[in-house]
Design a protein around this motif. Structure first.
Motif, mmCIF file in Angstrom:
data_model
loop_
_atom_site.group_PDB
_atom_site.id
_atom_site.type_symbol
_atom_site.label_atom_id
_atom_site.label_comp_id
_atom_site.label_asym_id
_atom_site.label_seq_id
_atom_site.Cartn_x
_atom_site.Cartn_y
_atom_site.Cartn_z
ATOM 1 N N GLY A 177 51.272 -75.730 4.905
ATOM 2 C CA GLY A 177 52.116 -76.841 5.361
ATOM 3 C C GLY A 177 52.697 -76.586 6.738
ATOM 4 O O GLY A 177 52.699 -77.477 7.599
ATOM 5 N N LEU A 218 44.978 -59.759 4.570
ATOM 6 C CA LEU A 218 43.737 -59.404 5.260
ATOM 7 C C LEU A 218 43.173 -60.624 5.972
ATOM 8 O O LEU A 218 43.283 -61.746 5.471
ATOM 9 N N ALA A 247 61.556 -81.796 -2.966
ATOM 10 C CA ALA A 247 60.955 -83.124 -2.740
ATOM 11 C C ALA A 247 60.170 -83.556 -3.973
ATOM 12 O O ALA A 247 59.561 -82.739 -4.651
HETATM 13 C C1 LIG Z 1 48.586 -61.245 -4.124
HETATM 14 C C2 LIG Z 1 47.996 -62.152 -3.084
HETATM 15 C C3 LIG Z 1 47.152 -61.608 -2.109
HETATM 16 C C4 LIG Z 1 46.557 -62.430 -1.160
HETATM 17 N N1 LIG Z 1 45.793 -61.862 -0.194
HETATM 18 C C5 LIG Z 1 45.290 -62.631 0.803
HETATM 19 C C6 LIG Z 1 44.614 -62.034 1.892
HETATM 20 O O1 LIG Z 1 44.488 -60.795 1.975
HETATM 21 N N2 LIG Z 1 44.143 -62.841 2.875
HETATM 22 C C7 LIG Z 1 44.305 -64.193 2.843
HETATM 23 O O2 LIG Z 1 43.850 -64.866 3.769
HETATM 24 N N3 LIG Z 1 44.975 -64.799 1.809
HETATM 25 C C8 LIG Z 1 45.463 -64.047 0.806
HETATM 26 N N4 LIG Z 1 46.163 -64.616 -0.222
HETATM 27 C C9 LIG Z 1 46.245 -66.086 -0.313
HETATM 28 C C10 LIG Z 1 47.288 -66.686 0.575
HETATM 29 O O3 LIG Z 1 48.474 -65.930 0.555
HETATM 30 C C11 LIG Z 1 47.546 -68.122 0.096
HETATM 31 O O4 LIG Z 1 46.313 -68.825 -0.019
HETATM 32 C C12 LIG Z 1 48.431 -68.883 1.078
HETATM 33 O O5 LIG Z 1 49.576 -68.129 1.414
HETATM 34 C C13 LIG Z 1 48.824 -70.201 0.410
HETATM 35 O O6 LIG Z 1 49.740 -70.878 1.235
HETATM 36 P P1 LIG Z 1 50.376 -72.262 0.777
HETATM 37 O O7 LIG Z 1 51.085 -72.781 1.952
HETATM 38 O O8 LIG Z 1 49.325 -73.097 0.135
HETATM 39 O O9 LIG Z 1 51.362 -71.868 -0.440
HETATM 40 P P2 LIG Z 1 52.812 -71.180 -0.433
HETATM 41 O O10 LIG Z 1 52.901 -70.134 0.598
HETATM 42 O O11 LIG Z 1 53.105 -70.776 -1.830
HETATM 43 O O12 LIG Z 1 53.784 -72.352 0.009
HETATM 44 C C14 LIG Z 1 54.089 -73.450 -0.799
HETATM 45 C C15 LIG Z 1 55.513 -73.880 -0.449
HETATM 46 O O13 LIG Z 1 55.796 -75.132 -1.063
HETATM 47 C C16 LIG Z 1 57.172 -75.143 -1.403
HETATM 48 N N5 LIG Z 1 57.379 -76.175 -2.416
HETATM 49 C C17 LIG Z 1 56.736 -76.268 -3.609
HETATM 50 N N6 LIG Z 1 57.143 -77.366 -4.265
HETATM 51 C C18 LIG Z 1 58.072 -77.970 -3.482
HETATM 52 C C19 LIG Z 1 58.854 -79.142 -3.629
HETATM 53 N N7 LIG Z 1 58.758 -79.945 -4.716
HETATM 54 N N8 LIG Z 1 59.727 -79.472 -2.645
HETATM 55 C C20 LIG Z 1 59.833 -78.691 -1.540
HETATM 56 N N9 LIG Z 1 59.102 -77.557 -1.350
HETATM 57 C C21 LIG Z 1 58.229 -77.218 -2.303
HETATM 58 C C22 LIG Z 1 57.407 -73.728 -1.916
HETATM 59 O O14 LIG Z 1 58.782 -73.385 -1.894
HETATM 60 C C23 LIG Z 1 56.566 -72.911 -0.953
HETATM 61 O O15 LIG Z 1 57.325 -72.431 0.142
HETATM 62 C C24 LIG Z 1 46.791 -63.820 -1.190
HETATM 63 C C25 LIG Z 1 47.650 -64.370 -2.151
HETATM 64 C C26 LIG Z 1 48.264 -63.550 -3.078
HETATM 65 C C27 LIG Z 1 49.179 -64.160 -4.094
#
Ligand SMILES: Cc1cc2nc3c(=O)[nH]c(=O)nc-3n(C[C@H](O)[C@H](O)[C@H](O)COP(=O)(O)OP(=O)(O)OC[C@H]3O[C@@H](n4cnc5c(N)ncnc54)[C@H](O)[C@@H]3O)c2cc1C
Length: 369
Positions: free
Chosen positions: A13, A48, A169
């Motif tokens: 986001g 990574l 939200a």
């Molecule tokens: C253990 C682990 C290891 C990983 N290793 C790697 C790696 O080595 N390399 C790599 O590229 N990726 C890796 N990943 C994957 C990567 O971290 C995720 O794919 C990425 O961070 C996802 O981002 P996001 O923005 O989709 O989700 P998030 O970072 O979870 O963000 C979602 C956000 O939405 C907010 N939110 C949710 N619902 C609401 C609501 N109703 N109202 C307001 N806010 C809301 C939450 O508070 C949160 O801040 C790893 C993940 C994990 C868990």
């Protein structure tokens, strides 16, 4: 000027919000927690970054483009983000995922080295090559300082004019209810990571799992840089050296148990620690007795084929769903934002990102088992 509400200030986001703000959109970026918080997937210290994705070219190109954009962010903000220490794929099979990756990356012109298993002794302070067929080394891959990177992305989005709102939200008719108040925009993007599963249970086929991460007190010779990142795909383990004194990171990439991302119990499991220790002692024998420095858990938001979700809401034409990072999304953040901005401006997303049934079985993350 077009306007958008982006819900979720994780890397998906926040990157999109920043990109759109820079393109002149009026942006509201909403998160129910402070950016960089520990409940989501993007607030961890390290991730990574690699181009290898088996035979898949879309993600290889995206990661390569993202690498360039991370560098630009670093130059623009002065924040250290990308440690180009390389990444060693420890290949157990001669013709498996690593060999497919090698073929794809050579075609794409992405630098690579094929090393004998013994070369691992030069890459790591202690290494046992047993059971390996070869090492595929990506010299221009490495480690992102993930939390610092996320905060830099959010700060830049705000400096480009995005309004950051800390609030919960909810979808409300055609608009969004933010802490009880109705807001609307030309476009609403739900980039809510593991929370998407609960927000749109009928629409989004995302399973949330609990993933353990361990940091071992390994000694100064394991510092990253220069120790590279590594992945043993067929063992479903990955890690890096000690980044900024946190300890050597070793993490299982096999799917953990189902998890509620709001769950406050964040202790890693003793069974998983024992298994990480066994893996470490076998592959990196010098870590045999390394004490555990700390551990944490983090939610995966998994689609069945590990492709992301970039899709219009079927009943609200101006709402979009962005997520399904599936354990490998972080590195793509800025490149994915470019792609999604194109989609919001009228380009058709690749059908692989659609809602609806998918064929199980792909693995774009670092786990072959
Ligand atoms: C253990 C682990 C290891 C990983 N290793 C790697 C790696 O080595 N390399 C790599 O590229 N990726 C890796 N990943 C994957 C990567 O971290 C995720 O794919 C990425 O961070 C996802 O981002 P996001 O923005 O989709 O989700 P998030 O970072 O979870 O963000 C979602 C956000 O939405 C907010 N939110 C949710 N619902 C609401 C609501 N109703 N109202 C307001 N806010 C809301 C939450 O508070 C949160 O801040 C790893 C993940 C994990 C868990």
């Amino acid at each position: 000027m077009p306007s958008a509400i982006v819900v979720g200030a994780g890397i998906f986001g926040a990157s999109l919000a920043g990109h759109l703000a820079r393109d002149g959109w009026e942006i509201t970026l909403v998160d129910k927690h402070e950016p960089g918080h520990e409940l989501g997937a993007s607030g961890d210290a390290s991730r990574l970054i690699r181009s290898a994705h088996g035979s898949d070219r879309w993600y290889a190109r995206s990661a390569r483009r993202a690498r360039q954009l991370w560098r630009e962010l670093e130059d623009e903000t002065g924040t250290p983000i990308f440690e180009e220490v390389g990444l060693a794929w420890l290949a157990r099979s001669a013709d498996g995922w690593e060999a497919d990756s090698e073929h794809a990356l050579r075609d794409e012109g992405i630098p690579l080295e094929r090393l004998e298993p013994d070369a691992g002794r030069e890459l790591f302070p202690s290494f046992n090559p047993e059971g390996l067929e070869f090492i595929l080394f990506e010299p221009e891959a490495g480690v992102l300082r993930a939390r610092d990177a996320l905060l830099a992305v959010v700060d830049r989005a705000v400096s480009e004019g995005a309004e950051l709102v800390l609030a919960d939200a909810r979808a409300n008719g055609g608009g969004v209810e933010i802490d009880g108040e109705s807001r609307s925009a030309d476009v609403v993007v739900w980039a809510c990571g593991a929370w998407l599963a609960g927000l749109f249970p009928e629409l989004v086929g995302i399973r949330v799992t609990r993933q353990d991460i361990f940091y071992f007190d390994a000694g100064p010779e394991w510092t990253t840089p220069p120790v590279p990142g590594w992945v043993e795909y067929d063992a479903a383990y990955y890690g890096l050296g000690d980044l900024s004194g946190r300890g050597m990171k070793i993490a299982p990439d096999s799917e953990g148990p189902p998890f509620d991302p709001d769950d406050a119990d964040r202790a890693a499991s003793a069974e998983s620690e024992a298994s990480a220790r066994r893996f470490a002692a076998a592959r990196f024998p010098g870590l045999d007795r390394a004490p555990l420095a700390w551990s944490r858990i983090c939610p995966y938001a998994l689609t069945v084929d590990t492709n992301f979700v970039i899709a219009r809401h079927p009943e609200r034409a101006d709402h979009w769903i962005l997520g399904g990072g599936s354990g490998h999304g972080f590195k793509h953040g800025p490149a994915l934002a470019e792609y999604v901005a194109g989609v919001l401006e009228g380009e058709e997303p690749d059908p692989r990102f659609a809602l609806g049934p998918r064929r199980p079985g792909g693995s774009l993350r670092t786990a072959g088992t």
